[in-house]
Design an enzyme around this catalytic site. Structure first.
Site, PDB file in Angstrom:
ATOM      1  N   ILE A  13       0.826  -1.194   0.000  1.00  0.00           N
ATOM      2  CA  ILE A  13       0.000   0.000   0.000  1.00  0.00           C
ATOM      3  C   ILE A  13       0.872   1.260   0.000  1.00  0.00           C
ATOM      4  CG2 ILE A  13      -1.638   1.327   1.401  1.00  0.00           C
ATOM      5  CD1 ILE A  13      -2.927  -1.338   2.198  1.00  0.00           C
ATOM      6  N   TYR A 148      -1.959  -8.323  16.043  1.00  0.00           N
ATOM      7  CA  TYR A 148      -2.134  -7.468  14.863  1.00  0.00           C
ATOM      8  C   TYR A 148      -3.423  -6.660  14.978  1.00  0.00           C
ATOM      9  CZ  TYR A 148      -2.277  -5.886  10.044  1.00  0.00           C
ATOM     10  OH  TYR A 148      -2.314  -5.090   8.915  1.00  0.00           O
ATOM     11  N   THR A 183      -1.430  -7.180  -2.555  1.00  0.00           N
ATOM     12  CA  THR A 183      -0.054  -6.679  -2.442  1.00  0.00           C
ATOM     13  C   THR A 183       0.806  -7.883  -2.065  1.00  0.00           C
ATOM     14  OG1 THR A 183      -0.100  -6.211  -0.058  1.00  0.00           O
ATOM     15  CG2 THR A 183      -0.893  -4.459  -1.531  1.00  0.00           C
TER      16      THR A 183
END
Length: 245
Positions: A13, A148, A183
């Site tokens: 990103i 996370y 990605t």
């Protein structure tokens, strides 16, 4: 011509942000650990768009290196008009089975560095009366799924608080909360994502354009993709424990 500083600019990103901002005519400060990739990107964007690209090699888990980035973000003589706090990584193992050093690194890169660099940039921006800060959070911030999720929840709530403090200064703060995005992020984290339906994947370039549109509107939270807007809406009304994992 304005200048944008993007952390984690060499891939994912962050790379999409760098390319889109260069195409819009922004000069860039490109921050990442991989000098070769940053130099190649700087030459590519400079040749394509005629913008100036400054390379700043830094591991944000290293406090001295992180401070250099903060100092650049807050430089009054070479102002940064847009800060994109994007640097980060996934954690493959569960908290109990994982290496605590990896957990600590996540906190250094995705919490401490965001906090320190954002403060430096925000103070300089407020003095000038304009600027914008983007902090890349995640749809994972709305669920309870390990470190996370916790780190990304901190990023979102931090940005919401920062936006409140910046109200009326001419400076904005936006938390970007993407879902699964095409990605190299998941490959780097060695996560197997082959079973995920294509409908849940976002395009990184469109995601960035959507985020920048939200920044221009002054939105505090940007959730690109109608599928993820619906998911976040649903998560707001279901018991949090249902989303633990």
């Amino acid at each position: 011509m304005s200048t944008a500083l993007v952390t984690g600019a060499s891939a994912g990103i962050g790379l999409a942000f760098a390319r889109e901002l260069a195409a819009r005519g922004h000069d860039l400060v490109l921050v990442a650990r991989d000098e070769a990739r940053l130099q190649a990107l700087a030459h590519e964007l400079g040749d394509l768009h005629g913008v100036h690209c400054e390379v700043l090699v830094a591991d944000l888990a290293d406090r001295a290196a992180m401070q250099r980035v903060a100092d650049r973000a807050g430089d009054r003589d070479a102002p940064v008009d847009l800060l994109v706090n994007n640097a980060g990584f996934g954690l493959r193992s569960s908290f109990l089975r994982g290496d605590i050093a990896d957990e600590e690194q996540a906190v250094e890169v995705m919490i401490r560095a965001v906090m320190v660099v954002s403060q430096a940039a925000a103070r300089a921006m407020v003095e000038r009366g304009h600027g914008a800060i983007v902090v890349v959070s995640s749809v994972a911030s709305y669920v309870s799924m390990g470190t996370y999720s916790a780190v990304k929840a901190w990023a979102r709530v931090f940005t919401e608080g920062l936006a409140t403090e910046l109200a009326g200064t001419g400076v904005t703060a936006t938390a970007l909360c993407p879902g699964f995005t095409h990605t190299e992020f998941h490959d780097r984290a060695q996560l197997r994502m082959g079973a995920l339906p294509e409908a849940l994947w976002l395009d990184a370039d469109q995601l960035v354009r959507d985020c920048l549109a939200d920044v221009a509107r002054g939105r505090v939270v940007s959730v690109p993709g109608r599928q993820y807007q619906a998911i976040v809406g649903a998560l707001a009304v279901v018991p949090r424990g249902w989303c633990a994992g």
